[in-house]
Design an enzyme around this catalytic site. Structure first.
Site, short mmCIF file in Angstrom:
data_model
loop_
_atom_site.label_atom_id
_atom_site.label_comp_id
_atom_site.label_asym_id
_atom_site.label_seq_id
_atom_site.Cartn_x
_atom_site.Cartn_y
_atom_site.Cartn_z
CB THR A 18 -0.93 0.03 1.23
OG1 THR A 18 -0.13 -0.08 2.42
CG2 THR A 18 -1.92 -1.12 1.18
NE ARG A 22 6.63 1.32 3.91
CZ ARG A 22 5.70 1.81 4.73
NH1 ARG A 22 5.32 1.12 5.79
NH2 ARG A 22 5.15 2.99 4.50
CB SER A 113 6.23 4.83 6.91
OG SER A 113 5.27 5.54 7.65
CG HIS A 114 5.14 3.16 10.99
ND1 HIS A 114 4.72 3.13 9.69
CD2 HIS A 114 4.63 2.04 11.57
CE1 HIS A 114 3.98 2.05 9.49
NE2 HIS A 114 3.92 1.36 10.62
CE LYS A 126 4.90 7.49 -0.40
NZ LYS A 126 3.63 7.65 0.34
CG ASP A 278 5.70 8.78 10.57
OD1 ASP A 278 5.64 9.99 10.30
OD2 ASP A 278 5.43 7.88 9.75
CG ASP A 280 7.02 8.95 6.02
OD1 ASP A 280 6.50 8.78 7.14
OD2 ASP A 280 6.44 8.70 4.95
CG ASP A 282 3.31 9.47 6.57
OD1 ASP A 282 3.75 9.07 7.66
OD2 ASP A 282 3.14 8.73 5.57
NE ARG A 283 2.46 5.71 9.57
CZ ARG A 283 1.69 4.63 9.45
NH1 ARG A 283 0.88 4.31 10.44
NH2 ARG A 283 1.70 3.90 8.37
CB THR A 345 -5.77 0.28 5.26
OG1 THR A 345 -6.68 0.10 6.34
CG2 THR A 345 -4.46 0.81 5.78
CD GLU A 364 -3.83 5.78 7.19
OE1 GLU A 364 -4.45 5.23 6.25
OE2 GLU A 364 -2.60 5.86 7.22
CD GLU A 365 -5.66 1.87 12.47
OE1 GLU A 365 -5.10 1.88 13.58
OE2 GLU A 365 -5.14 1.39 11.45
CB SER A 366 -2.25 3.45 11.11
OG SER A 366 -2.55 3.98 9.83
CE LYS A 377 0.20 7.62 6.86
NZ LYS A 377 -0.08 6.86 5.64
NE ARG A 497 -1.48 -2.60 10.90
CZ ARG A 497 -0.26 -2.41 11.38
NH1 ARG A 497 -0.03 -2.61 12.66
NH2 ARG A 497 0.72 -2.03 10.59
#
Length: 544
Positions: A18, A22, A113-114, A126, A278, A280, A282-283, A345, A364-366, A377, A497
């Protein structure tokens, strides 16, 4: 400029997830591995010769080396201009903004990312399209096919580029621009939020804050904006220097990993506001004095108060959430008569809705939330939204959250992650759940009666594309839910999850402990999926 063509053979593990590809750093360091994937990206594009490509990453281990390789491959394949963040650094939302601002053809973002960074940890890559967002499934499917048939790649024989000096360089047909990584993003934020009001509130002592950059990409952005522009006290932003291994930490902004910030925010005399971002950028994690705001609640509160923000003062067109995210924002949308979309997601699913102006806010919840200002994000954007909201309402974070619950009810929520589960076991759990779906409606456990049970499939309302097998939902007649989903963000095995959600509208029960409130649903989840029984584990690896 001389170019060289290298013969190669495909690798069989380059299917993008997604958020791109990675893998462990050592996988990317295999001869031709990165080159194969980058060439496959270029082979999947059309009419890009002479166009502009944005390039940058989160600064994790292998970032600089990868950028030098991609520069040479972009030159050999005919791009006309490269825009690169100074030092090879760009947060993911900043990269999205630059693609949009300079009308680039697309961009390559280097990040996992994270996920942890370092020689023995993770790396990622990506491709983002011209709207600034992640490539859609149609493109990533074509990309994967190209990775399976690639036979050669091209590299220009040029010297490495000095990534640390802002300026322009011309190499034959190729122009390379090294730009300040923060300036364009800071300019955009100043157009969205009331910086004067936030600055006044900080100066008056209404807001004091701590921001944990987790030795990741947001450090320079937060230092310049929060301390430099808005006047937060020096040191308000900590762990601010991006490091290749994130200082040995795990750059995932939750209470399990941002433990330094959590300790500060749950101490006596805690600051007004705390946040973390995080790897990168975005969170985000949002906290107040002695309170943690779930990402689902954060999205709902932002939607309910969007008119308090200058950029959204005239109202928003709609909202969207990923399927596992709690239904808190749905309740706001219903009250405000706004369209609300439930997507799979993956941020790319919000892109069409944003481009079509069907939504303005999404999340999103993440720990991800964003708006139509970019197509990713955006962690620091969420932090500034909350600061602007606190300054406007002149309330604490806890008061804002409780006021929201009293009006809309509370979706008590948590996520249990079982990481690095053997793939056969993980797929066996999903198959076991699928076989139960038709028999579950009407079944009861205590106060919980199953209203529906299905495997989520999404039809995009803009292009009518269909995304099937996006997670298993079990919904109850009292508004509660359990969702099961395999995640593609890890690099070893599979992550199962489990999302647990209980809706509470009794105002006398709004402050109950989430662990106790969700205990019965957690037991039901185990009865349904048998993850502990099948893996031999006694508890999840992470609870958020």
């Amino acid at each position: 400029m001389q170019t060289k063509t290298y013969n190669t053979t495909p690798y069989d593990d380059q299917k993008p997830g997604t958020s791109g590809l990675r893998k462990k750093v050592k996988v990317f360091q295999q001869p031709g591995y990165l080159e194969n994937f980058v060439q496959s990206i270029f082979n999947s594009l059309e009419d890009f010769q002479g166009k502009t490509l944005v390039l940058g990453g989160d600064g994790r281990y292998f970032n600089r080396q990868a950028i030098q390789i991609i520069i040479k491959m972009a030159a050999a394949n005919g791009f006309g201009e490269l825009i690169i963040g100074q030092g090879g650094l760009l947060s993911t939302p900043a990269a999205s903004n630059i693609i949009r601002k300079y009308q680039a053809f697309g961009g390559i973002v280097l990040s996992a990312s994270h996920n942890p960074g370092g020689p023995d940890e993770d790396f990622g890559i990506k491709y983002n399209v011209s709207n600034g967002g992640p490539a859609p499934e149609k493109f990533t499917d074509a990309l994967y096919l190209n990775t399976k048939t690639i036979s050669s790649y091209q590299i220009a024989e040029i010297d490495d580029v000095d990534l640390d000096c802002v300026g322009e360089l011309n190499i034959n047909h190729l122009k390379i621009r090294i730009i300040d990584s923060v300036a364009d993003y800071a300019e955009l934020m100043a157009k969205i939020f009331d910086f004067d009001l936030i600055k006044q509130s900080i100066a008056a002592g209404l807001i004091n804050l701590r921001f944990d950059a987790m030795h990741a990409i947001t450090g320079p952005y937060a230092k310049q904006i929060l301390e430099g522009v808005l006047g937060a006290e020096t040191g308000s932003v900590f762990n601010a220097v991006p490091l290749e291994d994130f200082g040995g930490g795990h750059p995932d902004p939750n209470m399990a990993h941002a433990h330094e910030l959590t300790k500060i925010m749950f101490a006596d005399n805690a600051p007004t506001f705390g946040a973390a971002s995080d790897g990168d950028g975005d969170r985000n994690m949002i906290m107040g004095a002695n309170i943690f705001v779930t990402p689902s609640d954060s999205l709902a509160i932002m939607a309910a108060n969007a008119r308090s923000i200058p950029a959204y003062a005239k109202g928003i067109s709609g909202v969207a959430r990923s399927m596992p995210t709690s239904q808190a924002v749905d309740r706001v949308a219903a009250a405000l008569n706004l369209p609300c979309y439930e997507t799979p997601t993956g941020w790319k699913f919000f892109g069409n809705l944003l481009d079509a102006n069907k939504i303005t806010l999404c999340g999103e919840e993440s720990f991800g939330s964003g708006s139509n200002h970019v197509r990713e994000k955006d962690g620091l954007w969420a932090v500034l939204f909350w600061l602007n909201l606190i300054a406007r309402k002149r309330q604490s974070v806890a008061d804002i959250v409780h006021e929201h619950w009293q009006k809309y009810g509370r979706d008590i929520y948590c996520r249990h992650d079982y990481e690095a589960v053997d793939l056969d076991i993980a797929n066996g759990i999903v198959d076991h759940l699928r076989r139960q779906l038709s028999r579950l409606p009407g079944k009861s456990w205590g106060d919980y009666t199953v209203k529906y049970a299905d495997e989520f499939s999404y039809t995009d309302p803009v292009d009518n594309s269909v995304s099937a097998n996006q997670g298993i939902r079990v919904g109850f007649s009292n508004g509660s839910r359990i969702v099961f989903r395999l995640s593609g963000t890890g690099t070893v095995g599979a992550t199962l999850r489990i999302y647990i959600e209980k809706y509470e509208k009794d105002i006398t029960q709004l402050d109950q402990d989430s662990g106790q409130a969700l205990a019965e649903l957690v037991e039901i989840a185990e009865l349904l999926c048998e993850v502990k029984k099948r893996t031999g584990r006694t508890e999840p690896d992470v609870v958020t």
